[in-house]
Structure formats: C-alpha cells, structure tokens
Design an enzyme around this catalytic site. Structure first.
Site, PDB file in Angstrom:
ATOM      1  N   GLU A   1       0.826  -1.210   0.000  1.00 16.91           N
ATOM      2  CA  GLU A   1       0.000   0.000   0.000  1.00 16.91           C
ATOM      3  C   GLU A   1       0.864   1.265   0.000  1.00 16.91           C
ATOM      4  O   GLU A   1       1.825   1.374   0.758  1.00 16.91           O
ATOM      5  CB  GLU A   1      -0.906   0.065   1.237  1.00 16.91           C
ATOM      6  CG  GLU A   1      -1.754   1.330   1.212  1.00 16.91           C
ATOM      7  CD  GLU A   1      -2.472   1.668   2.520  1.00 16.91           C
ATOM      8  OE1 GLU A   1      -3.159   2.721   2.530  1.00 16.91           O
ATOM      9  OE2 GLU A   1      -2.354   0.923   3.493  1.00 16.91           O
TER      10      GLU A   1
ATOM     11  N   CYS B   1      17.199  22.395  17.152  1.00 17.42           N
ATOM     12  CA  CYS B   1      18.444  23.146  16.964  1.00 17.42           C
ATOM     13  C   CYS B   1      19.594  22.162  17.179  1.00 17.42           C
ATOM     14  O   CYS B   1      19.378  21.043  17.641  1.00 17.42           O
ATOM     15  CB  CYS B   1      18.519  24.319  17.940  1.00 17.42           C
ATOM     16  SG  CYS B   1      18.845  23.816  19.648  1.00 17.42           S
TER      17      CYS B   1
ATOM     18  N   CYS C   1      16.099  24.308  25.075  1.00 16.36           N
ATOM     19  CA  CYS C   1      16.500  25.149  23.945  1.00 16.36           C
ATOM     20  C   CYS C   1      15.346  25.374  22.966  1.00 16.36           C
ATOM     21  O   CYS C   1      15.232  26.420  22.346  1.00 16.36           O
ATOM     22  CB  CYS C   1      17.690  24.524  23.222  1.00 16.36           C
ATOM     23  SG  CYS C   1      17.432  22.782  22.812  1.00 16.36           S
TER      24      CYS C   1
ATOM     25  N   LYS D   1       5.905   7.772   6.831  1.00 12.74           N
ATOM     26  CA  LYS D   1       6.369   8.642   5.744  1.00 12.74           C
ATOM     27  C   LYS D   1       7.530   8.011   4.978  1.00 12.74           C
ATOM     28  O   LYS D   1       8.463   7.482   5.567  1.00 12.74           O
ATOM     29  CB  LYS D   1       6.817   9.965   6.358  1.00 12.74           C
ATOM     30  CG  LYS D   1       7.188  10.983   5.316  1.00 12.74           C
ATOM     31  CD  LYS D   1       7.726  12.212   5.977  1.00 12.74           C
ATOM     32  CE  LYS D   1       8.054  13.229   4.929  1.00 12.74           C
ATOM     33  NZ  LYS D   1       8.809  14.326   5.458  1.00 12.74           N
TER      34      LYS D   1
ATOM     35  N   ASP E   1       9.657   5.297  15.047  1.00 14.59           N
ATOM     36  CA  ASP E   1       9.468   6.724  14.801  1.00 14.59           C
ATOM     37  C   ASP E   1       9.882   7.468  16.066  1.00 14.59           C
ATOM     38  O   ASP E   1       9.296   7.265  17.130  1.00 14.59           O
ATOM     39  CB  ASP E   1       7.982   6.974  14.478  1.00 14.59           C
ATOM     40  CG  ASP E   1       7.677   8.442  14.194  1.00 14.59           C
ATOM     41  OD1 ASP E   1       8.630   9.247  14.108  1.00 14.59           O
ATOM     42  OD2 ASP E   1       6.482   8.788  14.067  1.00 14.59           O
ATOM     43  N   ILE E   2      10.922   8.283  15.954  1.00 15.23           N
ATOM     44  CA  ILE E   2      11.373   9.062  17.113  1.00 15.23           C
ATOM     45  C   ILE E   2      11.182  10.535  16.775  1.00 15.23           C
ATOM     46  O   ILE E   2      11.731  11.028  15.781  1.00 15.23           O
ATOM     47  CB  ILE E   2      12.845   8.753  17.468  1.00 15.23           C
ATOM     48  CG1 ILE E   2      12.988   7.257  17.790  1.00 15.23           C
ATOM     49  CG2 ILE E   2      13.296   9.543  18.689  1.00 15.23           C
ATOM     50  CD1 ILE E   2      13.995   6.570  16.988  1.00 15.23           C
ATOM     51  N   ASP E   3      10.386  11.200  17.598  1.00 18.56           N
ATOM     52  CA  ASP E   3       9.974  12.573  17.318  1.00 18.56           C
ATOM     53  C   ASP E   3      10.441  13.482  18.446  1.00 18.56           C
ATOM     54  O   ASP E   3      10.218  13.194  19.623  1.00 18.56           O
ATOM     55  CB  ASP E   3       8.442  12.604  17.220  1.00 18.56           C
ATOM     56  CG  ASP E   3       7.942  13.885  16.582  1.00 18.56           C
ATOM     57  OD1 ASP E   3       8.461  14.960  16.947  1.00 18.56           O
ATOM     58  OD2 ASP E   3       7.024  13.818  15.750  1.00 18.56           O
TER      59      ASP E   3
ATOM     60  N   SER F   1      13.386  12.631   9.004  1.00 13.63           N
ATOM     61  CA  SER F   1      11.987  12.838   8.602  1.00 13.63           C
ATOM     62  C   SER F   1      11.770  14.093   7.751  1.00 13.63           C
ATOM     63  O   SER F   1      10.749  14.243   7.103  1.00 13.63           O
ATOM     64  CB  SER F   1      11.096  12.933   9.838  1.00 13.63           C
ATOM     65  OG  SER F   1      11.286  14.193  10.467  1.00 13.63           O
TER      66      SER F   1
ATOM     67  N   ARG G   1      11.629  17.161  12.291  1.00 15.61           N
ATOM     68  CA  ARG G   1      12.047  17.148  13.704  1.00 15.61           C
ATOM     69  C   ARG G   1      12.303  15.761  14.266  1.00 15.61           C
ATOM     70  O   ARG G   1      12.250  15.569  15.470  1.00 15.61           O
ATOM     71  CB  ARG G   1      10.969  17.832  14.544  1.00 15.61           C
ATOM     72  CG  ARG G   1       9.601  17.192  14.387  1.00 15.61           C
ATOM     73  CD  ARG G   1       8.590  17.726  15.351  1.00 15.61           C
ATOM     74  NE  ARG G   1       7.352  16.987  15.242  1.00 15.61           N
ATOM     75  CZ  ARG G   1       6.201  17.493  14.786  1.00 15.61           C
ATOM     76  NH1 ARG G   1       6.148  18.731  14.372  1.00 15.61           N
ATOM     77  NH2 ARG G   1       5.119  16.753  14.742  1.00 15.61           N
TER      78      ARG G   1
ATOM     79  N   LEU H   1       0.909   3.322   8.656  1.00 17.48           N
ATOM     80  CA  LEU H   1       1.637   3.987   7.563  1.00 17.48           C
ATOM     81  C   LEU H   1       2.787   4.820   8.125  1.00 17.48           C
ATOM     82  O   LEU H   1       2.681   5.362   9.229  1.00 17.48           O
ATOM     83  CB  LEU H   1       0.687   4.911   6.801  1.00 17.48           C
ATOM     84  CG  LEU H   1      -0.418   4.226   5.999  1.00 17.48           C
ATOM     85  CD1 LEU H   1      -1.613   5.143   5.839  1.00 17.48           C
ATOM     86  CD2 LEU H   1       0.084   3.787   4.633  1.00 17.48           C
TER      87      LEU H   1
ATOM     88  N   HIS I   1       9.105  17.285   2.934  1.00 19.33           N
ATOM     89  CA  HIS I   1       8.296  17.788   4.054  1.00 19.33           C
ATOM     90  C   HIS I   1       7.678  19.120   3.630  1.00 19.33           C
ATOM     91  O   HIS I   1       8.397  20.093   3.394  1.00 19.33           O
ATOM     92  CB  HIS I   1       9.133  17.980   5.317  1.00 19.33           C
ATOM     93  CG  HIS I   1       8.288  18.077   6.545  1.00 19.33           C
ATOM     94  ND1 HIS I   1       7.432  19.129   6.744  1.00 19.33           N
ATOM     95  CD2 HIS I   1       8.115  17.239   7.586  1.00 19.33           C
ATOM     96  CE1 HIS I   1       6.788  18.944   7.882  1.00 19.33           C
ATOM     97  NE2 HIS I   1       7.176  17.797   8.411  1.00 19.33           N
TER      98      HIS I   1
END
Length: 426
Positions: free
Chosen positions: A46, A130, A123, A317, A111-113, A162, A165, A315, A323
């Site tokens: 898919e 940053c 910061c 990305k 997935d690490i955000d 990604s 971020r 799903l 992006h």
C-alpha cells in the site's frame, strides 16, 4: 526549522520537476521489490498520497516501477506514506470479500519525534529543533541501532531523517517484515524505558540486577550526557531545572545536595556531587539505588512512539518524500557520518531544483556526450535521470541509499539461489 530558500507556496510548481527529474525511482523500486524473491510483494504494497489541500488518498498500489512512476508524476503528492503488504492488491480492496483483505507483512519501523522530549530540552519546544537538542536523535540512533543488531540480530536497518524534527528506522530483514503484531509489540516494549506522561515525574525506574541491554544503553548515554544535559541544556544551572533533577533523587539525598549546591555552582561539579551520593547510597542500601543512572536515561534515552512499531498496517512517511512545511527531503542517514549529520544542511526541494538549472561544467558536458554515444534512446532517459540527481546536493543521500541496497541485495541473492535449488528436479 528555518529553510531560508524555501517557500511552501512554490510547492505545486516545483514538485512536478522533482518527481520528473530527481526522485530516485529505480532505487526506490529496488528497495520495495526486495529482489523479487516473493511473488506479488511489490504489487500488494500500500502507498498513500497526501495531495494539495490535505486530500488524502489511501490504498494505492502498482504493478511495476513504471506504473508507480507515472502515477506519482501525474498526482504530484505533497507527501508519500508507505504501508503494509496486503493479502490482495490494495487498489482492489473494495472488490474483495469482507474480512479477507488483511495486512500480512511490513518492515519493523520506529518513529522518534523530538516533541516527545519537550520535558528534557530547554532550547526548543514543539516542532522546533536546533543543534543542541539534535544530539538526542544521535543518541537514539546509537542506542537503538546497537540493540536491534546485537540483541535481535537484525542487519538491514535504514535510518531516515523525517525532514523536520525526527528520525525513522526501517528494519528490512525478512524476519523483521514477517513479525506478528505481538512480536512487534514485544520488541517495542523491550526497547522502551521512559514511561509515563506529563504528570509522571520519575519516568525511568531501574531494578537489580540492571539488564544487560540497559547497561549497554548506558554506555552510549554516558558518552553524550555531559555535553547534552550539563552543558547544552544546563540542567544543573538554573534553579528551576536543578529542582527538577533533585526531585528524581531520594529525599535524604535531595536535602544534602541542596545544601552542597549552595557552595558549588558549576554544573559538572554538581553532577559529581550527585554521583558521589549515589555511590554512597549504593554502598549502604540493601535495595538497588541507581538514581544517577535513572536521571541520565530520563534525560537522554530514546523515546519511541510504540504504536507506530506495533501495528502492521500503520503507515509511515516514505524516504525521499518532501516535508511540505520545511521543504526538506526525507533522506537516509549514513551512520558512518552520524556525528556530523546536520538536519539544517539537508537540501530543500527548492535548492535541488535550482541546482538543476546551473550551467554544466566542461567535465560534466564531456561525460554526458560520452554516455550519450554509448546508449540507445530508452536508456538515455533513465541515464539522464541518474545524471540529474547527481548534479545536486541529493546525490550523496541517494548514494547512501544505494550502498544500503547493495548490502541487502547480497541476502536476496542467497534467497533466490536457495529457491532455485529447491525447485530443481533431481
């Protein structure tokens, strides 16, 4: 994330150029076809497209690379997501008898955000990043890559930025792709240490004996902790952040450290005082006291979105998707250059489309003529595509992807040989 050369309003104009001349379709197909070892593997995959104005199109599927290429060039998606391998072709899911259309396989994904680290970075917050907090992504990759290879025996790990971020990991081994939901959940839980939401003060609790996996993870965390936490985030500098750290220590220790910190203002020395207290406590306590390790892990250990890893039909990305907010391409990360990987240096779609318009050097022109002499018309179109991305900042990321695929191809070769041996009539 500032991307000074990018204006999201120009996306409808430059996406067609990107998909026509720069998107690495041949490598992309080579990846998702997995050497053609399993019949219909690519056809039953898919794809989902997000179009302009957030129009979302699910259950797209394609028979060949050419078909995928034509459809993407026709629709020019703002975002591409990759889903599972299904029992039937996803684009025919409405014609299949109810209940028989099922997700069978998919890469094990992580997935690490950065937004999940907001309580331990001062910061930035929300979608901002940053160089100071990007260290968290470096730590996450180091910790998880080691564990997935050494503790689980996986070999084919594709790490991808990604575009804004965070980072994604695609574990592409056949064994990983075949994992059940229960097995995926078990892997995700094994790798999760930081537990609890905003209301939970102490998010890491260690018990005796410390598991070998946690010990190995601590080796990585200890390497980055002084620079990330003590210097860049100054967790033992400002009163507010000092109180947060001390709240993670036992009450008697907290009181002693509060007094000691009156005379010692330097964060590095304050941390040494805290470590001394932890050693003392460990010497006198029957029950394991590892609060200094718990603090390091709470501030630096990877924070996973476990739901992404657990579901087969979730799903994620796609690599080389753009992006829409930053314009940056979602590119593979070369682990040999992880320490110097700079998310702000990742090219935007505007940048690489502009690079295409630059006049060619004499050397490039000569190479081009040489190649044209050697190829027929059909090959020329494919070759031009290759030359096009090679003339832009995207080239090194496609090369990294190629190297990943070359390693994986060796395992496909073994599978195909095995298959042909089994099919021989003796």
């Amino acid at each position: 994330m500032p991307a000074s050369d990018y204006d999201s309003a120009c996306l409808p104009d430059i996406l067609p150029l990107y998909y026509r001349r720069l998107f690495p379709f041949s490598q992309y197909y080579r990846w998702l076809n997995y050497g053609g070892v399993q019949k219909n593997y690519f056809q039953n995959r898919e794809f989902s497209f997000t179009l302009k104005d957030d129009i979302y199109v699910r259950y797209q599927s394609f028979t060949t690379q050419n078909e995928l290429e034509k459809e993407i060039q026709k629709m020019n998606p703002y975002k591409i997501d990759i889903g599972a391998i299904y029992s039937h072709r996803p684009n025919q899911h409405n014609t299949v008898k109810s209940g028989t259309f099922q997700a069978l396989e998919k890469e094990l994904v992580f997935d690490i955000d950065m937004t999940d680290y907001d309580d331990v970075r001062s910061c930035c917050s929300a979608a901002e990043i940053c160089p100071k907090c990007w260290t968290l992504m470096t730590i996450a990759i180091r910790v998880l890559d080691r564990a997935l290879r050494d503790d689980f025996g996986f070999q084919h790990l594709l790490w991808v930025y990604s575009g804004r971020r965070g980072v994604h990991c695609w574990v592409c081994d056949e064994a990983a792709r075949k994992l059940s939901v229960a097995a995926r959940s078990a892997v995700a839980e094994y790798l999760s240490l930081v537990k609890g939401g905003d209301e939970t003060m102490k998010k890491v609790v260690l018990s005796d004996p410390i598991h070998p996996f946690i010990r190995e993870s601590l080796v990585v965390v200890e390497r980055y902790f002084p620079l990330y936490a003590l210097q860049d985030q100054d967790i033992l500098g400002r009163k507010e952040s000092v109180d947060k750290v001390l709240a993670l220590t036992p009450e008697d220790v907290r009181k002693q450290l509060q007094q000691a910190f009156q005379n010692e203002k330097k964060p590095e020395n304050r941390w040494m005082l805290l470590e001394d207290q932890a050693k003392r406590k460990q010497g006198t306590s029957k029950k394991g006291q590892h609060f200094e390790k718990e603090i390091m892990l709470q501030y630096c250990y990877p924070r996973l979105d476990v739901n992404v890893s657990k579901g087969v039909n979730h799903l994620l990305k796609s690599p080389f998707s753009v992006h829409p907010k930053t314009g940056r391409i979602s590119v593979p990360i070369d682990l040999k250059e992880l320490e110097t990987f700079d998310p702000f240096a990742v090219p935007t779609i505007s940048m690489i489309c502009e690079e295409l318009d630059r006049p060619r050097t004499v050397e490039e022109e000569e190479k081009s003529e040489e190649t044209n002499d050697k190829e027929n018309e059909k090959e020329a179109a494919e070759s031009r595509k290759i030359r096009d991305y090679k003339r832009t900042s995207l080239a090194k990321y496609v090369k990294c992807f190629d190297q990943f695929l070359d390693v994986m191809a060796r395992s496909w070769k073994g599978e195909l040989l095995k298959k042909s041996d089994l099919q021989k009539d003796f």
